[in-house]
Write a protein that holds these residues in place. Structure first.
Motif, mmCIF file in Angstrom:
data_model
loop_
_atom_site.group_PDB
_atom_site.id
_atom_site.type_symbol
_atom_site.label_atom_id
_atom_site.label_comp_id
_atom_site.label_asym_id
_atom_site.label_seq_id
_atom_site.Cartn_x
_atom_site.Cartn_y
_atom_site.Cartn_z
ATOM 1 N N GLU A 139 2.138 1.900 -3.487
ATOM 2 C CA GLU A 139 1.122 2.494 -4.345
ATOM 3 C C GLU A 139 0.920 3.960 -3.992
ATOM 4 O O GLU A 139 0.755 4.792 -4.854
ATOM 5 C CB GLU A 139 -0.199 1.741 -4.201
ATOM 6 C CG GLU A 139 -0.196 0.413 -4.907
ATOM 7 C CD GLU A 139 -1.538 -0.267 -4.796
ATOM 8 O OE1 GLU A 139 -1.583 -1.459 -5.076
ATOM 9 O OE2 GLU A 139 -2.530 0.377 -4.424
ATOM 10 N N ASP A 140 0.944 4.277 -2.720
ATOM 11 C CA ASP A 140 0.760 5.655 -2.297
ATOM 12 C C ASP A 140 1.942 6.525 -2.703
ATOM 13 O O ASP A 140 1.777 7.690 -2.998
ATOM 14 C CB ASP A 140 0.561 5.734 -0.783
ATOM 15 C CG ASP A 140 -0.772 5.135 -0.347
ATOM 16 O OD1 ASP A 140 -0.895 4.819 0.831
ATOM 17 O OD2 ASP A 140 -1.660 4.995 -1.206
ATOM 18 N N GLU A 163 -3.797 5.977 -8.099
ATOM 19 C CA GLU A 163 -4.747 4.997 -7.603
ATOM 20 C C GLU A 163 -4.633 3.733 -8.447
ATOM 21 O O GLU A 163 -4.057 3.742 -9.532
ATOM 22 C CB GLU A 163 -6.160 5.556 -7.687
ATOM 23 C CG GLU A 163 -6.383 6.775 -6.831
ATOM 24 C CD GLU A 163 -7.771 7.347 -7.010
ATOM 25 O OE1 GLU A 163 -8.604 6.698 -7.687
ATOM 26 O OE2 GLU A 163 -8.023 8.433 -6.477
ATOM 27 N N GLN A 164 -5.246 2.660 -7.964
ATOM 28 C CA GLN A 164 -5.176 1.384 -8.674
ATOM 29 C C GLN A 164 -5.834 1.486 -10.047
ATOM 30 O O GLN A 164 -5.339 0.915 -11.016
ATOM 31 C CB GLN A 164 -5.845 0.280 -7.840
ATOM 32 C CG GLN A 164 -5.708 -1.100 -8.438
ATOM 33 C CD GLN A 164 -4.259 -1.524 -8.608
ATOM 34 O OE1 GLN A 164 -3.412 -1.233 -7.773
ATOM 35 N NE2 GLN A 164 -3.962 -2.205 -9.696
ATOM 36 N N GLU A 208 0.826 -1.195 0.000
ATOM 37 C CA GLU A 208 0.000 0.000 0.000
ATOM 38 C C GLU A 208 0.864 1.250 0.000
ATOM 39 O O GLU A 208 0.572 2.212 -0.665
ATOM 40 C CB GLU A 208 -0.915 0.008 1.215
ATOM 41 C CG GLU A 208 -1.995 -1.040 1.157
ATOM 42 C CD GLU A 208 -2.840 -1.043 2.413
ATOM 43 O OE1 GLU A 208 -3.686 -1.925 2.516
ATOM 44 O OE2 GLU A 208 -2.646 -0.183 3.284
#
Length: 184
Positions: free
Chosen positions: A6-7, A12-13, A3
């Motif tokens: 990704e951040d 965003e996904q 996570e």
């Protein structure tokens, strides 16, 4: 930890998925371009005829030639070279021009519709490329911001260390002055 990764890149996904889809589409288009002949070679005979008719009828040459034919037709019928063949209201000429318009309009529209489809696909492709470029630029901005933050942290740490060294040297100088008996 995932996570956080990704951040860190700021996306965003769904944006990651879109970017991956666009990359796959670009690769498949590259491979497809190598395997397939150009789009012009894949036209049906009807499409080629429609394009040729639209090209000819949409030119000044056609307008000039048709105007010359109409002038000759009308003059020949008025002067008397063909008297009685198509008299003044020129009904036969009107019939010929109506036939021409009746067949030319749909053929030209076929060509325009095909060109509109090509333009629509190009616009969709341009849109996808623009979205991808926007995502890539956004990602680059995020990375630059992260680098800037790291540099600011490093500079802040360096300033803190230098301040401590200055304070230590200043306090060391005061202590040596006090040992020598000099007031600071």
């Amino acid at each position: 930890m995932e996570e956080k990764a990704e951040d860190q890149d700021g996306m965003e996904q769904t944006e990651h998925d879109l970017l991956a889809d666009l990359r796959r589409a670009r690769r498949s288009l590259r491979l497809q371009d190598m395997d397939e002949p150009p789009a012009v070679a894949r036209l049906t005979p009807g499409q080629r005829i429609a394009d040729a008719v639209a090209t000819v009828m949409g030119s000044w040459s056609f307008i000039i030639v048709q105007s010359a034919i109409l002038i000759v037709w009308i003059t020949a019928n008025l002067v008397g070279a063909m008297r009685g063949w198509d008299p003044y209201p020129f009904i036969l000429l009107n019939l010929a021009l109506s036939f021409q318009a009746a067949y030319a309009a749909p053929v030209i529209m076929m060509s325009q519709n095909r060109q509109q489809d090509i333009d629509r696909r190009a616009a969709e492709n341009d849109y996808r490329i623009n979205v991808k470029a926007e995502l890539e630029i956004e990602l680059l901005h995020e990375k630059i911001d992260q680098l800037r933050e790291r540099e600011v942290l490093k500079l802040t740490e360096a300033v803190r260390m230098l301040t401590e060294l200055l304070e230590q040297s200043a306090s060391g100088a005061r202590e040596s002055d006090a040992e020598r008996g000099r007031p600071s």
